[in-house]
Design a protein around this motif. Structure first.
Motif, PDB file in Angstrom:
ATOM      1  N   ARG A   1       0.819  -1.214   0.000  1.00  0.00           N
ATOM      2  CA  ARG A   1       0.000   0.000   0.000  1.00  0.00           C
ATOM      3  C   ARG A   1       0.851   1.262   0.000  1.00  0.00           C
ATOM      4  O   ARG A   1       0.377   2.324  -0.366  1.00  0.00           O
ATOM      5  N   PHE A   2       2.117   1.156   0.404  1.00  0.00           N
ATOM      6  CA  PHE A   2       2.989   2.323   0.384  1.00  0.00           C
ATOM      7  C   PHE A   2       3.871   2.348  -0.857  1.00  0.00           C
ATOM      8  O   PHE A   2       4.619   3.289  -1.061  1.00  0.00           O
ATOM      9  N   GLU A   3       3.806   1.314  -1.665  1.00  0.00           N
ATOM     10  CA  GLU A   3       4.570   1.254  -2.911  1.00  0.00           C
ATOM     11  C   GLU A   3       3.585   1.350  -4.068  1.00  0.00           C
ATOM     12  O   GLU A   3       3.228   0.359  -4.698  1.00  0.00           O
ATOM     13  N   LYS A   4       3.141   2.556  -4.338  1.00  0.00           N
ATOM     14  CA  LYS A   4       2.053   2.780  -5.293  1.00  0.00           C
ATOM     15  C   LYS A   4       2.393   2.290  -6.698  1.00  0.00           C
ATOM     16  O   LYS A   4       1.561   1.674  -7.357  1.00  0.00           O
ATOM     17  N   LEU A   5       3.605   2.545  -7.168  1.00  0.00           N
ATOM     18  CA  LEU A   5       3.965   2.174  -8.530  1.00  0.00           C
ATOM     19  C   LEU A   5       3.949   0.654  -8.708  1.00  0.00           C
ATOM     20  O   LEU A   5       3.399   0.148  -9.695  1.00  0.00           O
ATOM     21  N   ASN A   6       4.500  -0.085  -7.762  1.00  0.00           N
ATOM     22  CA  ASN A   6       4.468  -1.547  -7.836  1.00  0.00           C
ATOM     23  C   ASN A   6       3.038  -2.066  -7.794  1.00  0.00           C
ATOM     24  O   ASN A   6       2.691  -3.019  -8.481  1.00  0.00           O
ATOM     25  N   MET A   7       2.206  -1.446  -6.973  1.00  0.00           N
ATOM     26  CA  MET A   7       0.814  -1.860  -6.875  1.00  0.00           C
ATOM     27  C   MET A   7       0.087  -1.642  -8.193  1.00  0.00           C
ATOM     28  O   MET A   7      -0.679  -2.499  -8.644  1.00  0.00           O
ATOM     29  N   ILE A   8       0.346  -0.512  -8.834  1.00  0.00           N
ATOM     30  CA  ILE A   8      -0.279  -0.231 -10.129  1.00  0.00           C
ATOM     31  C   ILE A   8       0.166  -1.251 -11.166  1.00  0.00           C
ATOM     32  O   ILE A   8      -0.643  -1.770 -11.940  1.00  0.00           O
ATOM     33  N   TYR A   9       1.461  -1.572 -11.191  1.00  0.00           N
ATOM     34  CA  TYR A   9       1.966  -2.568 -12.142  1.00  0.00           C
ATOM     35  C   TYR A   9       1.329  -3.928 -11.917  1.00  0.00           C
ATOM     36  O   TYR A   9       0.972  -4.620 -12.866  1.00  0.00           O
ATOM     37  N   ILE A  10       1.192  -4.326 -10.670  1.00  0.00           N
ATOM     38  CA  ILE A  10       0.633  -5.642 -10.364  1.00  0.00           C
ATOM     39  C   ILE A  10      -0.828  -5.736 -10.794  1.00  0.00           C
ATOM     40  O   ILE A  10      -1.289  -6.781 -11.236  1.00  0.00           O
ATOM     41  N   ILE A  11      -1.559  -4.649 -10.695  1.00  0.00           N
ATOM     42  CA  ILE A  11      -2.977  -4.675 -11.059  1.00  0.00           C
ATOM     43  C   ILE A  11      -3.175  -4.466 -12.565  1.00  0.00           C
ATOM     44  O   ILE A  11      -4.009  -5.116 -13.178  1.00  0.00           O
ATOM     45  N   LEU A  12      -2.403  -3.586 -13.172  1.00  0.00           N
ATOM     46  CA  LEU A  12      -2.614  -3.276 -14.587  1.00  0.00           C
ATOM     47  C   LEU A  12      -2.055  -4.327 -15.546  1.00  0.00           C
ATOM     48  O   LEU A  12      -2.629  -4.538 -16.612  1.00  0.00           O
ATOM     49  N   THR A  13      -0.970  -4.985 -15.184  1.00  0.00           N
ATOM     50  CA  THR A  13      -0.355  -5.945 -16.104  1.00  0.00           C
ATOM     51  C   THR A  13      -1.313  -7.074 -16.501  1.00  0.00           C
ATOM     52  O   THR A  13      -1.465  -7.342 -17.695  1.00  0.00           O
ATOM     53  N   PRO A  14      -1.981  -7.746 -15.569  1.00  0.00           N
ATOM     54  CA  PRO A  14      -2.939  -8.781 -16.002  1.00  0.00           C
ATOM     55  C   PRO A  14      -4.091  -8.213 -16.822  1.00  0.00           C
ATOM     56  O   PRO A  14      -4.592  -8.882 -17.730  1.00  0.00           O
ATOM     57  N   MET A  15      -4.502  -6.984 -16.524  1.00  0.00           N
ATOM     58  CA  MET A  15      -5.587  -6.384 -17.303  1.00  0.00           C
ATOM     59  C   MET A  15      -5.158  -6.152 -18.746  1.00  0.00           C
ATOM     60  O   MET A  15      -5.938  -6.380 -19.676  1.00  0.00           O
ATOM     61  N   ILE A  16      -3.931  -5.715 -18.948  1.00  0.00           N
ATOM     62  CA  ILE A  16      -3.425  -5.494 -20.300  1.00  0.00           C
ATOM     63  C   ILE A  16      -3.346  -6.817 -21.051  1.00  0.00           C
ATOM     64  O   ILE A  16      -3.764  -6.914 -22.212  1.00  0.00           O
ATOM     65  N   PHE A  17      -2.828  -7.857 -20.396  1.00  0.00           N
ATOM     66  CA  PHE A  17      -2.764  -9.172 -21.036  1.00  0.00           C
ATOM     67  C   PHE A  17      -4.157  -9.707 -21.356  1.00  0.00           C
ATOM     68  O   PHE A  17      -4.375 -10.325 -22.395  1.00  0.00           O
ATOM     69  N   ALA A  18      -5.109  -9.483 -20.470  1.00  0.00           N
ATOM     70  CA  ALA A  18      -6.480  -9.936 -20.714  1.00  0.00           C
ATOM     71  C   ALA A  18      -7.079  -9.225 -21.923  1.00  0.00           C
ATOM     72  O   ALA A  18      -7.780  -9.838 -22.733  1.00  0.00           O
ATOM     73  N   LEU A  19      -6.821  -7.923 -22.049  1.00  0.00           N
ATOM     74  CA  LEU A  19      -7.324  -7.186 -23.219  1.00  0.00           C
ATOM     75  C   LEU A  19      -6.696  -7.696 -24.512  1.00  0.00           C
ATOM     76  O   LEU A  19      -7.378  -7.824 -25.538  1.00  0.00           O
ATOM     77  N   ILE A  20      -5.408  -8.009 -24.475  1.00  0.00           N
ATOM     78  CA  ILE A  20      -4.740  -8.552 -25.661  1.00  0.00           C
ATOM     79  C   ILE A  20      -5.349  -9.902 -26.035  1.00  0.00           C
ATOM     80  O   ILE A  20      -5.632 -10.174 -27.208  1.00  0.00           O
ATOM     81  N   MET A  21      -5.581 -10.757 -25.043  1.00  0.00           N
ATOM     82  CA  MET A  21      -6.186 -12.062 -25.310  1.00  0.00           C
ATOM     83  C   MET A  21      -7.612 -11.910 -25.824  1.00  0.00           C
ATOM     84  O   MET A  21      -8.028 -12.618 -26.742  1.00  0.00           O
ATOM     85  N   TRP A  22      -8.369 -10.987 -25.235  1.00  0.00           N
ATOM     86  CA  TRP A  22      -9.744 -10.755 -25.687  1.00  0.00           C
ATOM     87  C   TRP A  22      -9.760 -10.289 -27.125  1.00  0.00           C
ATOM     88  O   TRP A  22     -10.579 -10.737 -27.923  1.00  0.00           O
ATOM     89  N   TYR A  23      -8.835  -9.403 -27.475  1.00  0.00           N
ATOM     90  CA  TYR A  23      -8.755  -8.909 -28.852  1.00  0.00           C
ATOM     91  C   TYR A  23      -8.445 -10.057 -29.804  1.00  0.00           C
ATOM     92  O   TYR A  23      -9.015 -10.156 -30.888  1.00  0.00           O
ATOM     93  N   GLY A  24      -7.563 -10.958 -29.402  1.00  0.00           N
ATOM     94  CA  GLY A  24      -7.227 -12.096 -30.241  1.00  0.00           C
ATOM     95  C   GLY A  24      -8.399 -13.045 -30.431  1.00  0.00           C
ATOM     96  O   GLY A  24      -8.615 -13.582 -31.515  1.00  0.00           O
ATOM     97  N   VAL A  25      -9.190 -13.249 -29.393  1.00  0.00           N
ATOM     98  CA  VAL A  25     -10.365 -14.129 -29.508  1.00  0.00           C
ATOM     99  C   VAL A  25     -11.486 -13.431 -30.262  1.00  0.00           C
ATOM    100  O   VAL A  25     -12.208 -14.054 -31.032  1.00  0.00           O
ATOM    101  N   ALA A  26     -11.630 -12.128 -30.072  1.00  0.00           N
ATOM    102  CA  ALA A  26     -12.724 -11.391 -30.724  1.00  0.00           C
ATOM    103  C   ALA A  26     -12.545 -11.369 -32.234  1.00  0.00           C
ATOM    104  O   ALA A  26     -13.528 -11.256 -32.972  1.00  0.00           O
ATOM    105  N   LEU A  27     -11.321 -11.500 -32.740  1.00  0.00           N
ATOM    106  CA  LEU A  27     -11.114 -11.514 -34.183  1.00  0.00           C
ATOM    107  C   LEU A  27     -11.687 -12.764 -34.833  1.00  0.00           C
ATOM    108  O   LEU A  27     -11.974 -12.771 -36.025  1.00  0.00           O
ATOM    109  N   ASP A  28     -11.867 -13.836 -34.071  1.00  0.00           N
ATOM    110  CA  ASP A  28     -12.413 -15.084 -34.617  1.00  0.00           C
ATOM    111  C   ASP A  28     -13.896 -14.986 -34.913  1.00  0.00           C
ATOM    112  O   ASP A  28     -14.427 -15.771 -35.686  1.00  0.00           O
ATOM    113  N   TYR A  29     -14.600 -14.068 -34.313  1.00  0.00           N
ATOM    114  CA  TYR A  29     -16.045 -13.963 -34.502  1.00  0.00           C
ATOM    115  C   TYR A  29     -16.401 -13.033 -35.590  1.00  0.00           C
ATOM    116  O   TYR A  29     -16.233 -12.100 -35.959  1.00  0.00           O
TER     117      TYR A  29
END
Length: 100
Positions: free
Chosen positions: A72-100
């Motif tokens: 909670r006192f290391e804001k930048l690390n906390m942001i990275y930990i939360i945003l990184t999976p979200m970015i990967f999820a968006l990339i995966m969603w984009y890859g699956v959405a192209l199939d439809y």
């Protein structure tokens, strides 16, 4: 009061505060989980349902990272930990959405 007794008393207060923090964190996690179940039981459009569930998941992950991983006192690390999976999820969603 001697130096060791004084430090033990201070340590005890810090420990009590830590237990309270963990209890409140568990309480918030329980509340958000109950809200997630409630949102699923309420019939709403799928897009809104997914958005609300994702928002609650991000809130829960933020609570866990901040309090149980002690970031909670290391804001930048906390942001990275939360945003990184979200970015990967968006990339995966984009890859699956192209199939439809």
């Amino acid at each position: 009061m001697s130096g060791t007794a004084h430090s033990a008393v201070e340590h005890g207060h810090e420990h009590d505060h830590g237990n309270r923090l963990y209890f409140l964190t568990w309480l918030w996690l329980l509340l958000i989980t109950v809200l997630e179940v409630g949102v699923v039981l309420v019939h709403m459009p799928r897009a809104i349902l997914v958005a609300v569930l994702l928002l609650m998941t991000v809130l829960k992950s933020g609570l866990i990272v901040a309090n149980f991983m002690h970031l909670r006192f290391e804001k930048l690390n906390m942001i990275y930990i939360i945003l990184t999976p979200m970015i990967f999820a968006l990339i995966m969603w984009y890859g699956v959405a192209l199939d439809y």
